[in-house]
Scaffold this motif. Structure first.
Motif, mmCIF file in Angstrom:
data_model
loop_
_atom_site.group_PDB
_atom_site.id
_atom_site.type_symbol
_atom_site.label_atom_id
_atom_site.label_comp_id
_atom_site.label_asym_id
_atom_site.label_seq_id
_atom_site.Cartn_x
_atom_site.Cartn_y
_atom_site.Cartn_z
ATOM 1 N N VAL A 75 -12.212 13.366 4.579
ATOM 2 C CA VAL A 75 -12.547 14.697 4.567
ATOM 3 C C VAL A 75 -13.671 14.844 5.173
ATOM 4 C CG1 VAL A 75 -12.512 16.643 3.291
ATOM 5 C CG2 VAL A 75 -10.689 15.114 2.992
ATOM 6 N N SER A 76 -14.756 14.316 4.697
ATOM 7 C CA SER A 76 -16.079 14.508 4.897
ATOM 8 C C SER A 76 -16.638 14.027 6.317
ATOM 9 C CB SER A 76 -17.079 13.591 3.852
ATOM 10 O OG SER A 76 -16.805 12.152 4.141
ATOM 11 N N SER A 79 -15.421 16.908 8.843
ATOM 12 C CA SER A 79 -15.807 17.971 8.613
ATOM 13 C C SER A 79 -17.326 18.260 9.101
ATOM 14 C CB SER A 79 -15.713 18.301 6.892
ATOM 15 O OG SER A 79 -14.444 18.222 6.686
ATOM 16 N N THR A 80 -18.155 16.952 8.573
ATOM 17 C CA THR A 80 -19.481 17.144 9.080
ATOM 18 C C THR A 80 -19.643 17.159 10.634
ATOM 19 O OG1 THR A 80 -19.966 15.875 7.172
ATOM 20 C CG2 THR A 80 -21.685 15.824 8.876
ATOM 21 N N VAL A 82 -17.596 18.328 12.897
ATOM 22 C CA VAL A 82 -17.265 19.422 13.528
ATOM 23 C C VAL A 82 -18.237 20.723 13.282
ATOM 24 C CG1 VAL A 82 -15.512 21.561 13.407
ATOM 25 C CG2 VAL A 82 -14.744 19.132 13.721
ATOM 26 N N ILE A 83 -18.574 20.813 12.053
ATOM 27 C CA ILE A 83 -19.686 21.682 11.696
ATOM 28 C C ILE A 83 -21.026 21.368 12.244
ATOM 29 C CG2 ILE A 83 -20.880 22.818 9.991
ATOM 30 C CD1 ILE A 83 -18.593 22.213 7.790
ATOM 31 N N ILE A 159 -18.015 18.917 -0.527
ATOM 32 C CA ILE A 159 -18.536 19.991 -0.086
ATOM 33 C C ILE A 159 -20.063 20.235 -0.111
ATOM 34 C CG2 ILE A 159 -19.020 22.888 -0.530
ATOM 35 C CD1 ILE A 159 -16.020 22.970 -1.573
ATOM 36 N N VAL A 162 -21.236 17.249 2.609
ATOM 37 C CA VAL A 162 -21.230 17.990 3.946
ATOM 38 C C VAL A 162 -22.391 18.810 4.068
ATOM 39 C CG1 VAL A 162 -19.980 19.382 5.600
ATOM 40 C CG2 VAL A 162 -18.795 17.320 4.190
#
Length: 290
Positions: A75-76, A79-80, A82-83, A159, A162
């Motif tokens: 997950v992390s 997510s990291t 892409v953001i 959360i 990230v």
């Protein structure tokens, strides 16, 4: 015969080699030896062969920690990436206050992990935290329990993790974006490419080396997650946020099971090594595809 220049170079390299030998190579060799013994620091060592590794796959807490670690990674890491890439694209434009915004996004990365974890724990407070107060004001009657919930504790840690590291990888992506020749975008514009097509066929392929580096660093870092777990949840509630490094710490320094902790550490090392080798093997195919 070794030349004078080589002798000088070896002389300057010697402190680093001594430090590596004393603080890395010797501890790794001792840890490898401990994998095959049972030792609690107070009783004599007892050779047990591969029993530490065999017990590992019967240990439910180890399996839960392994699953949680993989979940954190899966997950992390994306997510990291892409953001961070999204922020880099936004802050690569010449807009008012762009330098200030870049600095503000980078500051969390250089802030102490312990301090950040404590602050986020207060933000996550189920009853008095500003996050849940905001959700209640938005009409959410039963906001998440975050670090006090078995269902949300790992999500809460992800959360925060990230948020803390996106600034660093944003800077790396910014460097990659600024290294893309402008004439490629000019040629794409002449060919009638829209913004999405420029991103898909110019930006992403040119960022492949940067993305590869970021993915390697994030994967290795995600398997080493420890401080935020220790400060925010202590692996709980129950075992819901227990991860491999935190479990190794507990086995070694809480329960004094140094042999078993060393065995888990080497399993973690080979997991990370296997994933890294796999990524390097697939790098050429990835570059050709993009």
């Amino acid at each position: 015969m070794v030349s004078k220049n080589r002798k000088t170079a070896y002389f300057f390299l010697l402190p680093n080699f001594i430090g590596f030998f004393i603080f890395t190579l010797i501890p790794v060799a001792i840890a490898f030896f401990l994998c095959f013994v049972r030792w609690d620091f107070s009783n004599p060592m007892r050779f047990v062969g591969l029993k530490n590794f065999a017990y590992m796959f019967q240990d439910q807490t180890f399996l839960i920690a392994l699953k949680n670690t993989f979940f954190f990674t899966l997950v992390s890491v994306p997510s990291t990436m892409v953001i961070s890439l999204g922020l880099a694209i936004l802050l690569n434009k010449i807009i008012k206050g762009v330098k200030f915004l870049r600095t503000m996004y980078f500051i969390p990365y250089i802030t102490s992990m312990v301090a950040v974890a404590i602050v986020w724990n207060m933000l996550y407070s189920p009853s008095m935290g500003p996050i849940n107060n905001f959700l209640r004001n938005m009409g959410v009657n039963n906001p998440p329990g975050w670090t006090a919930s078995t269902d949300w504790s790992m999500i809460a840690i992800i959360i925060m993790s990230v948020w803390k590291q996106i600034g660093y990888y944003m800077v790396i992506y910014l460097a990659g974006l600024q290294g893309i020749p402008s004439h490629l975008y000019e040629a794409a514009t002449i060919d009638g490419a829209n913004s999405w097509q420029k991103f898909r066929y110019v930006t992403l392929p040119m960022l492949t080396p940067t993305t590869f580096f970021v993915s390697i660093m994030l994967l290795i870092g995600s398997f080493k997650v420890f401080t935020q777990v220790m400060v925010m949840t202590s692996g709980g509630p129950g075992r819901s946020s227990n991860v491999l490094v935190y479990y190794i710490y507990n086995q070694a320094f809480v329960y004094n099971r140094f042999g078993y902790a060393s065995a888990i550490a080497f399993v973690l090392f080979f997991i990370v090594l296997a994933i890294t080798i796999f990524q390097f093997k697939k790098e050429e195919k990835w570059v050709n595809y993009t």
